[in-house]
Design a protein around this motif. Structure first.
Motif, PDB file in Angstrom:
ATOM      1  N   LEU A 123       0.823  -1.208   0.000  1.00  0.00           N
ATOM      2  CA  LEU A 123       0.000   0.000   0.000  1.00  0.00           C
ATOM      3  C   LEU A 123       0.860   1.263   0.000  1.00  0.00           C
ATOM      4  CD1 LEU A 123      -2.849  -1.035   2.459  1.00  0.00           C
ATOM      5  CD2 LEU A 123      -2.996  -0.765  -0.030  1.00  0.00           C
ATOM      6  N   PHE A 124       1.966   1.228   0.735  1.00  0.00           N
ATOM      7  CA  PHE A 124       2.849   2.395   0.759  1.00  0.00           C
ATOM      8  C   PHE A 124       3.370   2.706  -0.635  1.00  0.00           C
ATOM      9  CE2 PHE A 124       7.057   4.326   1.084  1.00  0.00           C
ATOM     10  CZ  PHE A 124       6.785   5.430   1.875  1.00  0.00           C
ATOM     11  N   PHE A 125       3.741   1.675  -1.377  1.00  0.00           N
ATOM     12  CA  PHE A 125       4.274   1.931  -2.711  1.00  0.00           C
ATOM     13  C   PHE A 125       3.171   2.163  -3.745  1.00  0.00           C
ATOM     14  CE2 PHE A 125       8.275   0.627  -0.807  1.00  0.00           C
ATOM     15  CZ  PHE A 125       9.111   1.597  -1.362  1.00  0.00           C
ATOM     16  N   VAL A 126       1.942   1.803  -3.435  1.00  0.00           N
ATOM     17  CA  VAL A 126       0.813   2.279  -4.252  1.00  0.00           C
ATOM     18  C   VAL A 126       0.713   3.793  -4.113  1.00  0.00           C
ATOM     19  CG1 VAL A 126      -1.704   2.321  -4.442  1.00  0.00           C
ATOM     20  CG2 VAL A 126      -0.506   0.135  -4.252  1.00  0.00           C
ATOM     21  N   ALA A 127       0.877   4.294  -2.895  1.00  0.00           N
ATOM     22  CA  ALA A 127       0.894   5.741  -2.674  1.00  0.00           C
ATOM     23  C   ALA A 127       2.050   6.388  -3.428  1.00  0.00           C
ATOM     24  CB  ALA A 127       0.986   6.047  -1.179  1.00  0.00           C
ATOM     25  N   PHE A 128       3.190   5.722  -3.444  1.00  0.00           N
ATOM     26  CA  PHE A 128       4.348   6.217  -4.183  1.00  0.00           C
ATOM     27  C   PHE A 128       4.038   6.319  -5.680  1.00  0.00           C
ATOM     28  CE2 PHE A 128       8.356   5.180  -6.472  1.00  0.00           C
ATOM     29  CZ  PHE A 128       9.124   6.262  -6.074  1.00  0.00           C
ATOM     30  N   ILE A 129       3.404   5.288  -6.226  1.00  0.00           N
ATOM     31  CA  ILE A 129       3.014   5.307  -7.643  1.00  0.00           C
ATOM     32  C   ILE A 129       2.065   6.458  -7.920  1.00  0.00           C
ATOM     33  CG2 ILE A 129       1.706   4.049  -9.410  1.00  0.00           C
ATOM     34  CD1 ILE A 129       2.811   1.444  -8.113  1.00  0.00           C
ATOM     35  N   ALA A 130       1.096   6.668  -7.029  1.00  0.00           N
ATOM     36  CA  ALA A 130       0.129   7.745  -7.209  1.00  0.00           C
ATOM     37  C   ALA A 130       0.805   9.112  -7.161  1.00  0.00           C
ATOM     38  CB  ALA A 130      -0.957   7.652  -6.142  1.00  0.00           C
ATOM     39  N   ALA A 131       1.717   9.302  -6.209  1.00  0.00           N
ATOM     40  CA  ALA A 131       2.406  10.585  -6.076  1.00  0.00           C
ATOM     41  C   ALA A 131       3.255  10.885  -7.304  1.00  0.00           C
ATOM     42  CB  ALA A 131       3.275  10.582  -4.821  1.00  0.00           C
ATOM     43  N   GLU A 132       3.997   9.892  -7.778  1.00  0.00           N
ATOM     44  CA  GLU A 132       4.862  10.087  -8.932  1.00  0.00           C
ATOM     45  C   GLU A 132       4.054  10.289 -10.214  1.00  0.00           C
ATOM     46  OE1 GLU A 132       8.554   9.884  -9.247  1.00  0.00           O
ATOM     47  OE2 GLU A 132       8.187  10.560  -7.191  1.00  0.00           O
ATOM     48  N   SER A 133       2.934   9.602 -10.329  1.00  0.00           N
ATOM     49  CA  SER A 133       2.088   9.759 -11.516  1.00  0.00           C
ATOM     50  C   SER A 133       1.471  11.150 -11.549  1.00  0.00           C
ATOM     51  CB  SER A 133       0.999   8.686 -11.519  1.00  0.00           C
ATOM     52  OG  SER A 133       1.562   7.390 -11.610  1.00  0.00           O
ATOM     53  N   ALA A 134       1.004  11.627 -10.406  1.00  0.00           N
ATOM     54  CA  ALA A 134       0.478  12.995 -10.340  1.00  0.00           C
ATOM     55  C   ALA A 134       1.572  13.998 -10.675  1.00  0.00           C
ATOM     56  CB  ALA A 134      -0.098  13.267  -8.952  1.00  0.00           C
ATOM     57  N   LEU A 135       2.791  13.746 -10.182  1.00  0.00           N
ATOM     58  CA  LEU A 135       3.901  14.656 -10.441  1.00  0.00           C
ATOM     59  C   LEU A 135       4.184  14.795 -11.929  1.00  0.00           C
ATOM     60  CD1 LEU A 135       6.309  16.372  -9.463  1.00  0.00           C
ATOM     61  CD2 LEU A 135       7.622  14.246  -9.237  1.00  0.00           C
ATOM     62  N   ASN A 136       4.035  13.725 -12.695  1.00  0.00           N
ATOM     63  CA  ASN A 136       4.268  13.815 -14.138  1.00  0.00           C
ATOM     64  C   ASN A 136       3.349  14.842 -14.783  1.00  0.00           C
ATOM     65  OD1 ASN A 136       6.209  11.784 -14.003  1.00  0.00           O
ATOM     66  ND2 ASN A 136       4.704  10.168 -14.341  1.00  0.00           N
ATOM     67  N   PHE A 137       2.084  14.859 -14.369  1.00  0.00           N
ATOM     68  CA  PHE A 137       1.140  15.832 -14.930  1.00  0.00           C
ATOM     69  C   PHE A 137       1.408  17.238 -14.400  1.00  0.00           C
ATOM     70  CE2 PHE A 137      -1.154  11.778 -15.307  1.00  0.00           C
ATOM     71  CZ  PHE A 137      -1.425  11.793 -16.668  1.00  0.00           C
ATOM     72  N   ILE A 138       1.853  17.328 -13.136  1.00  0.00           N
ATOM     73  CA  ILE A 138       2.238  18.625 -12.582  1.00  0.00           C
ATOM     74  C   ILE A 138       3.410  19.202 -13.379  1.00  0.00           C
ATOM     75  CG2 ILE A 138       3.273  19.755 -10.567  1.00  0.00           C
ATOM     76  CD1 ILE A 138       0.367  19.152 -10.101  1.00  0.00           C
TER      77      ILE A 138
END
Length: 459
Positions: A123-138
């Protein structure tokens, strides 16, 4: 280009402030070391000796990071191409934000007896995936915030703003929540609030819910002040059309030598930097035997250094361009990596140390400041350099490729660390591959045009 409102720029920078505590508290200075300690004790309970258990804990953490990096790598370019075709990035950022908030709370479930160890890791690295994916669009929004010469300063200011968010969040966690061995917090000497039980490390485990609440609150300015360009997009979002556009872009990369060398070179040095971030706290816990509190203070030092240096790097980027900033910063990170390999509690580069020597602690605090400062400068200048290689009509796709280059070989540093750690049974020697990756990145930067190739590609 048209003048961009200050609100839009501040809204864009709000993401860095909102997301940084995940990396500061979660990945590096609170949860990462806590996970390493709990996992090592769990593996000792399975019959491994102490050193083997520590190595296995490091390997488990690195394996999870590797898998998460590969997921990001192979989804980011397609998602970016889809967003460019539709002209909509904000809905993707909202989706990944919701996923991040839900998944990042998972650290609460990891009790000192290793309950839900692997579930929490996932779950922690699911959060990591979500954060990094959002960062790409940012990051894909960055080219629209200023001219080629201005984006370096904006990128540096945004990253610096984020690091200050990390400083504040980490300070609050240390003052109010993270328990020392006596069950009270550092400096204030209080029991954790809200009835949190220090015996069950509930103050430390509160890092995940704290990260989620912080993100949800401080992303509000972004969603209020940042909007998609209504003139963007308008192309087909059918799978075949999106895949076709992405394929054409991928084929064009081999003809763009500056971009190709930058993507491959940054792939190496960013992979190495991420390894330093992810394993710095683990190294402190397993090699220097630091507790969570001491690691937290180390984190404050590193975050303050990052905030100041990244802002200065943004000014240097504006004056000299991003390439010199990256090169100088990577050399500093190489020096830190060599120090990590050569230092333990017992010796410094084959020179024995007294059992009560504080020299390793002092040196590692300095290393933390360098990692924070140089790492922040690399992060800021690299996305500024990517803007100089980005077609104005395809920013999300371009930063998807940037994510691909940063994550497609995300297994290199963690896998190298895992392999060398298991082969040698030594956490320090596990960092040797990191030095090699930094050097590879420096060599490839030689063929990167300091001004990029965006103008050439746009003609």
């Amino acid at each position: 280009m048209a003048t961009v409102s200050k609100k839009r720029i501040w809204g864009w920078m709000a993401f860095d402030w909102a997301a940084q505590p995940f990396y500061t508290l979660g990945l590096t200075f609170v949860f990462g070391p806590y996970f390493a300690t709990v996992a090592a004790q769990y593996f000792i309970g399975t019959g491994l000796d102490e050193e083997a258990a520590k190595a296995h804990a490091t390997g488990t953490w690195s394996a999870a990071q590797t898998i998460a990096g590969l997921v990001i790598a192979f989804t980011a370019p397609f998602l970016g191409a889809f967003a460019d075709n539709s002209g909509r990035k904000i809905p993707w950022i909202a989706f990944f934000s919701v996923l991040f908030v839900i998944a990042s709370t998972s650290t609460w479930m990891l009790t000192p007896d290793a309950n839900a160890l692997y579930l929490v890791l996932v779950l922690f690295f699911v959060a990591f995936i979500a954060a990094e994916s959002a960062l790409n669009f940012i990051n894909a929004i960055l080219p629209s915030l200023g001219s080629k010469d201005e984006v370096g300063r904006i990128s540096g200011s945004g990253a610096a703003f984020g690091y200050w968010g990390g400083v504040v969040a980490l300070a609050l966690m240390l003052l109010l929540f993270v328990e020392q061995d006596n069950g009270r917090t550092i400096f204030l000497g209080l029991e954790p609030p809200f009835g949190l039980n220090p015996d069950e490390k509930e103050g430390t485990r509160f890092a995940g819910p704290f990260i989620a609440i912080w993100y949800a609150v401080f992303m509000i300015p972004f969603f209020l002040w940042v909007r998609d360009d209504p003139k963007a997009g308008g192309k087909s979002t059918q799978f075949r059309a999106v895949a076709g556009d992405l394929w054409q872009t991928l084929k064009s990369v081999k003809e763009r030598k500056s971009l190709l060398n930058f993507l491959i070179g940054s792939m190496f040095y960013r992979d190495a930097l991420n390894a330093l971030y992810a394993f710095g706290g683990v190294y402190a816990a397993l090699v220097l035997n630091w507790g969570i509190t001491k690691i937290g203070v180390f984190g404050v030092v590193a975050a303050i250094a990052a905030a100041i240096t990244t802002w200065l790097a943004g000014l240097a980027d504006r004056r000299f361009g991003p390439k010199p900033v990256i090169r100088v910063s990577v050399w500093f990170l190489i020096l830190v990596s060599i120090t990590i390999v050569g230092m333990s509690r017992e010796q410094l580069f084959w020179v024995p140390l007294a059992a009560d020597s504080t020299l390793p602690d002092t040196i590692f605090y300095i290393c933390g400041a360098v990692i924070g400062g140089a790492g922040g400068a690399v992060y800021s200048a690299s996305r500024s350099m990517m803007v100089r290689h980005t077609h104005p009509d395809r920013p999300a796709e371009a930063f998807g490729l940037f994510a691909l280059s940063g994550k497609a070989t995300a297994f290199l540093a963690p896998a190298g660390i895992t392999l060398f750690t298991w082969m040698t049974g030594n956490t320090q020697l596990g960092f040797l591959p990191v030095i090699f990756l930094f050097l590879c990145g420096l060599v490839l930067l030689w063929w990167v045009n300091p001004e990029g190739d965006r103008d050439e590609w746009s003609t």
